[in-house]
Design a protein around this motif. Structure first.
Motif, short mmCIF file in Angstrom:
data_model
loop_
_atom_site.label_atom_id
_atom_site.label_comp_id
_atom_site.label_asym_id
_atom_site.label_seq_id
_atom_site.Cartn_x
_atom_site.Cartn_y
_atom_site.Cartn_z
N UNK A 44 27.86 18.05 2.08
CA UNK A 44 26.74 18.33 1.18
C UNK A 44 25.89 17.08 0.94
N UNK A 45 26.48 15.91 1.24
CA UNK A 45 25.71 14.66 1.08
C UNK A 45 24.47 14.68 1.96
N UNK A 46 24.56 15.30 3.14
CA UNK A 46 23.40 15.36 4.04
C UNK A 46 22.27 16.16 3.40
N UNK A 47 22.61 17.26 2.78
CA UNK A 47 21.59 18.08 2.11
C UNK A 47 20.93 17.28 0.98
N UNK A 48 21.75 16.53 0.24
CA UNK A 48 21.20 15.71 -0.85
C UNK A 48 20.26 14.63 -0.31
N UNK A 49 20.63 14.04 0.84
CA UNK A 49 19.79 13.00 1.44
C UNK A 49 18.46 13.58 1.93
N UNK A 50 18.50 14.78 2.51
CA UNK A 50 17.26 15.42 2.98
C UNK A 50 16.33 15.67 1.80
N UNK A 51 16.90 16.03 0.67
CA UNK A 51 16.08 16.24 -0.53
C UNK A 51 15.52 14.91 -1.03
N UNK A 52 16.39 13.89 -1.08
CA UNK A 52 15.96 12.60 -1.64
C UNK A 52 15.00 11.85 -0.73
N UNK A 53 15.26 11.86 0.58
CA UNK A 53 14.46 11.05 1.50
C UNK A 53 13.27 11.80 2.08
N UNK A 54 13.37 13.13 2.20
CA UNK A 54 12.28 13.90 2.78
C UNK A 54 11.59 14.81 1.77
N UNK A 55 12.22 15.01 0.61
CA UNK A 55 11.63 15.89 -0.39
C UNK A 55 11.74 17.36 -0.02
#
Length: 994
Positions: A226-237
């Motif tokens: 789930x960390x990947x999903x969080x990163x996509x939200x944080x880094x790509x919006x």
């Protein structure tokens, strides 16, 4: 011990915790036997167990250091005292004296296999006999050494030794461990080696468990933590995926790792799907991945964007573009790499991996713009790359992203792939054409293709009507400055003229809109040019307009793109290359005419341009307007209603150069050493699938045989007979140098002659001779010398440099006569003359590093000079690899390494470390250096907030990307050095032994 008896060591647990620990806890399939008990520690929640040793403590791994651990021994003494008080009233005369029952230590010694113990423990176990049971009031089992009292059936001790003062558990354990450690090992060296291997394997396994601890957190995000999903939200919006993306990621072909081609319109979100698949390959399958992109600018943008993910998810991002990239890549044992490459560098990378038998390390290959298979020589290189991967690796998964094609079935057959197509666009696109003052909506279902929409509302004076007969100002001002607009023009000059013309008819309100930001942008443009500023941009930027084409420097293009993306600029006039490169969407896209230079638009080009209309998350709709003259209307109707173009193999492009290069590399890599093996390989190419359409006159077999003969005539390969008398094909020294250096076959002979001639009198007190040798042959015909400029530059050369020019074939008398307009009696090789002129441009640039001054001096555009510089840098790498394969050119190696480095950056030496960071151009490097960020370490450890406040026109997202890219570079360099250390210290596998 004094009377040669071994005192009983019995540890008793509290009754409330005496039940045997569950062995059914959570286990990993790679958890070693002696570690499994620790995995279940979280399953026991009894408070009393805290009195004993924690399940997480490994009493064996560090057994020889327990004596020095005062905290552990104190804890053990406390346990003993508490147990004695707890059981004081429960002791009976029949019970064994001073015991604690059923210790965790005893249980593990009994249950674990002996091979899980250290060698000294194994020795100890061999000395003592099998433990016996001691009867007590309870039914507890005890694990004790032998030489203990014999017990009768009634539970009464027989021949019981005299009672001694009981030694404390602490002292007793100390003595046992000291004696145990001092016991000489009777275990063989073989057993010790096996134990060492097992220990190393356990260490690796435990590290793996730690590194993939997030796997327990898999779940809704397509098998990824789930960390990947969080990163996509944080880094790509990006908060959620589109439905088509979810469908595509759930396809059977993706789950079962079958090759896939997926096609969507521009701006549909294709790239995110590819990135998620790349993350799965790197994190879940622990394999490297290769991402092939068509342009250097796209490679740099993607390296910047994915470096942040690499830092967070612990993988490496390596850039292969221009002169960057190591062949073969550094072999990583601990981390996986994502190689982001251009088409040309991707081919060289695959060749190097095949040569070192490491291609299977690449688990996934993603190709963006797969339809570029049909794009001339670059398409031929892409076909070679994919054909080799398909032939040499059965485990590598291939994913292709493509625009919609008319013959995608051919590509499916070639790649043995499935196809997924969707017409999704995040923003609705409406296409219009403008004829005179009327606007028509494009509807291919209509008989006339165009349906009347509205009349254009404008109030033009007669003078304005003459200046802007196509009403571009009226079309643009309907959306700007509040919204954005792109205007595609047929030529570079037209871009500049149109931007200047529009500014003449804009009111003063445009000057006030974001006035401060535009003033900052002008200052940065001037700073990037070392005080020089383009007069067109100086006039247009205050109105929020700019032009964008290859005539700008990289710094200027970067600044313009950033300003447009942030809303400081609201309109760009640009060439078609912008549509194929970086993604800059707009509310409205205007096509100034249906031509690119003198050629009528292709449908794929048209779709790529209009696809930039509509900004996801900002606009509810995007619209495109194609401006037509009456004479172009019929052609335009065919354009908007025609099916998509078909993609055909380009191995026969330009006289079959691609086919010749392919066969040469097959023989050089020993993929095919006989004519039959080469023929077998050719069956798996795209040209084989399309043989009927591409080679109707000759069969592919005939073309292959002809190509082999041509290579023999060029001296690049030779035929010989093996032991069985069969003809085999072998590469010659020149052939190997040509294929290893990726040198064009048309120029390999010429390059060899030039290098050989250079050795006869190589000029070493100046860079001019070396610069001449790395000046690209393919750019010679793109520039015609200005003879007066040529003469002035020639006369400024030193006597040694003029002598060198004469030696290569350009005497001073020739240049003088040409400058005077006189005829030349002796014929001179025009290729050599033009090449020396370009070498003088590069030489001037190396000496003063001011691109503006050099472009003005030679009357060339800034963009052309920079393209020449980057091409020379890339060709310098090719020449370097070429010379490495030929012993007679050993002297060039050290010289070309330094020259290529200088050509790559062409800035002051102190800025080079900063410019290694992806996307940091000279202008940004100067800003960072002046602000105190002078090394990679400074950048990698920078605070993004301070960076944004310190550096003008730098946004938070850009600052984070720069920092992440710097961290990734340091990480790569550190990993490479560590791998080198490990290699040096590793015991050779083939070490001679008795």
């Amino acid at each position: 011990y004094a009377d040669n008896h071994i005192q009983d060591i019995v540890v008793k647990r509290n009754t409330s915790s005496s039940r045997k620990r569950s062995r059914d806890g959570v286990r990993s399939h790679i958890t070693p036997a002696k570690k499994r008990s620790s995995v279940t520690s979280d399953m026991t929640d009894s408070k009393d167990t805290d009195l004993c040793c924690s399940d997480n403590e490994d009493l064996f791994e560090g057994y020889d250091s327990i004596v020095g651990d005062s905290s552990f021994l104190a804890k053990l003494e406390d346990v003993e005292l508490q147990m004695r008080h707890h059981h004081k009233d429960q002791q009976t005369p029949q019970s064994c004296e001073d015991y604690l029952t059923d210790s965790i230590l005893a249980e593990d010694l009994r249950d674990s296999p002996l091979r899980a113990l250290p060698s000294s423990q194994l020795a100890f176990q061999q000395v003592v006999s099998t433990p016996q049971k001691c009867s007590s009031m309870g039914t507890h089992n005890t694990s004790t050494p032998n030489h203990r009292p014999t017990v009768n059936h009634a539970g009464v001790s027989v021949n019981k030794p005299p009672r001694k003062t009981r030694r404390s558990m602490k002292d007793h354990l100390k003595q046992v461990l000291i004696d145990n450690a001092a016991t000489s090992s009777t275990v063989s060296k073989t057993v010790q080696q096996k134990e060492a291997v097992m220990t190393e394997e356990i260490s690796v396994a435990m590290k793996t468990i730690e590194s993939i601890s997030d796997e327990g957190d898999r779940g809704p995000f397509f098998g990824l933590p789930s960390k990947v999903k969080d990163l996509i939200l944080r880094l790509k919006g990006i908060q959620d995926l589109y439905e088509w993306q979810k469908t595509c990621l759930s396809l059977d072909s993706v789950q079962q790792r079958r090759n896939l081609i997926y096609s969507l319109p521009t701006s549909g979100g294709k790239t995110l799907v590819a990135e998620i698949l790349i993350f799965k390959e790197l994190l879940c399958r622990r394999k490297d991945a290769l991402l092939i992109l068509p342009y250097v600018s796209l490679v740099q943008e993607k390296v910047r964007g994915l470096s942040s993910f690499g830092i967070e998810l612990d993988f490496l991002v390596e850039e292969y573009a221009g002169s960057k990239g190591k062949f073969p890549p550094v072999k990583r044992r601990k981390k996986n790499s994502l190689y982001i490459t251009t088409i040309e560098k991707g081919h060289s990378l695959v060749n190097s991996l095949i040569e070192t038998d490491r291609l299977d390390n690449i688990g996934l290959v993603v190709v963006d713009e797969l339809h570029m298979l049909g794009d001339g020589s670059r398409g031929a290189i892409l076909e070679m790359t994919l054909s080799k991967i398909l032939y040499m690796s059965k485990s590598t998964h291939i994913i292709g992203m493509s625009a919609t094609l008319g013959n995608v079935g051919d590509l499916q057959t070639f790649l043995r792939a499935e196809n997924y197509t969707n017409d999704f666009r995040p923003v609705e696109l409406k296409e219009f054409v403008k004829i005179k003052d009327s606007i028509y909506e494009v509807d291919p279902r209509e008989e006339e293709c165009f349906r009347f929409s509205r009349l254009l509302n404008f109030k033009y004076s007669s003078g304005m009507q003459k200046m802007d007969p196509d009403h571009i100002v009226a079309l643009a001002t309907e959306v700007i400055p509040q919204q954005s607009c792109l205007i595609f023009c047929a030529t570079k000059k037209n871009c500049e003229n149109l931007a200047g013309m529009i500014c003449k008819y804009l009111n003063k309100y445009f000057l006030k809109h974001k006035e401060a930001e535009k003033a900052t942008l002008l200052g940065e443009l001037r700073y990037s040019g070392n005080g020089s500023l383009c007069p067109v941009l100086q006039k247009t930027v205050p109105f929020g307009l700019a032009y964008h084409h290859s005539g700008l420097t990289s710094d200027e293009r970067k600044l313009v793109e950033e300003a447009y993306s942030s809303g400081v600029l609201c309109l760009l006039t640009c060439t078609s290359t912008l549509a194929a490169g970086i993604n800059l969407p707009a509310r409205r896209v205007i096509l100034r005419s249906p031509y690119v230079a003198a050629d009528f638009l292709k449908r794929s080009q048209y779709k790529q341009m209009v696809g930039r209309a509509g900004r996801a998350g900002i606009d509810a709709m995007g619209e495109s307007i194609l401006i037509l003259q009456d004479k172009d209307t019929a052609m335009a109707k065919k354009l908007v209603s025609a099916p998509m173009e078909k993609c055909y193999s380009n191995l026969l492009h330009d006289g079959g150069r691609g086919l010749l290069s392919l066969i040469l590399s097959l023989i050089g890599l020993k993929i095919g050493t006989t004519v039959e093996q080469v023929k077998d390989f050719m069956k798996g190419t795209l040209i084989s699938v399309q043989e009927a359409q591409v080679t109707p006159e000759k069969s592919l077999w005939d073309l292959t045989v002809e190509s082999i003969e041509i290579l023999k005539q060029k001296g690049l390969i030779e035929a010989s007979a093996d032991e069985q008398g069969e003809a085999t094909l072998q590469i010659t020294r020149l052939g190997r140098a040509t294929f290893k250096g990726s040198v064009d076959l048309n120029y390999c002979d010429l390059l060899y002659r030039d290098l050989s001639k250079g050795l006869e009198g190589l000029l070493l007190n100046s860079f001019l001779h070396l610069v001449y040798l790395v000046t690209p042959y393919d750019m010679v015909h793109q520039c015609k010398p200005d003879w007066m400029i040529y003469f002035r530059q020639f006369t400024n050369l030193s006597a040694a440099e003029q002598k060198m020019a004469t030696a290569v074939g350009v005497p001073e008398s020739f240049v003088t006569r040409k400058a005077a307009g006189q005829s030349v009696r002796k014929p001179v090789d025009t290729v050599v003359v033009n090449r020396l002129y370009l070498a003088l441009v590069l030489y001037s640039l190396l000496k003063e590093t001011n691109l503006w001054n050099v472009s003005e001096r030679f009357q060339l555009t800034r963009g052309f000079v920079q393209t020449l510089l980057s091409s020379a840098s890339a060709f310098g790498c090719s020449v370097l690899h070429f010379t490495e394969e030929l012993e007679e050119f050993w002297a060039y190696k050290a010289l070309l390494i330094e020259l290529t480095r200088r050509l790559t950056y062409c800035v002051q030496a102190e800025l080079i470390p900063l410019m290694e960071v992806a996307g940091v151009m000279e202008h940004r490097a100067k800003q960072l250096y002046n602000a105190g960020y002078k090394t990679l370490a400074h950048l990698a450890n920078a605070d993004p907030q301070i960076l944004v406040q310190t550096i003008e026109n730098l946004f938070k997202r850009q600052a984070n990307q720069i920092i992440a890219s710097a961290k990734m570079l340091i990480k790569e360099k550190a990993e490479a050095l560590q791998e080198e250390v490990d290699d040096l210290l590793m015991l050779p596998s083939d070490l001679p032994s008795l």
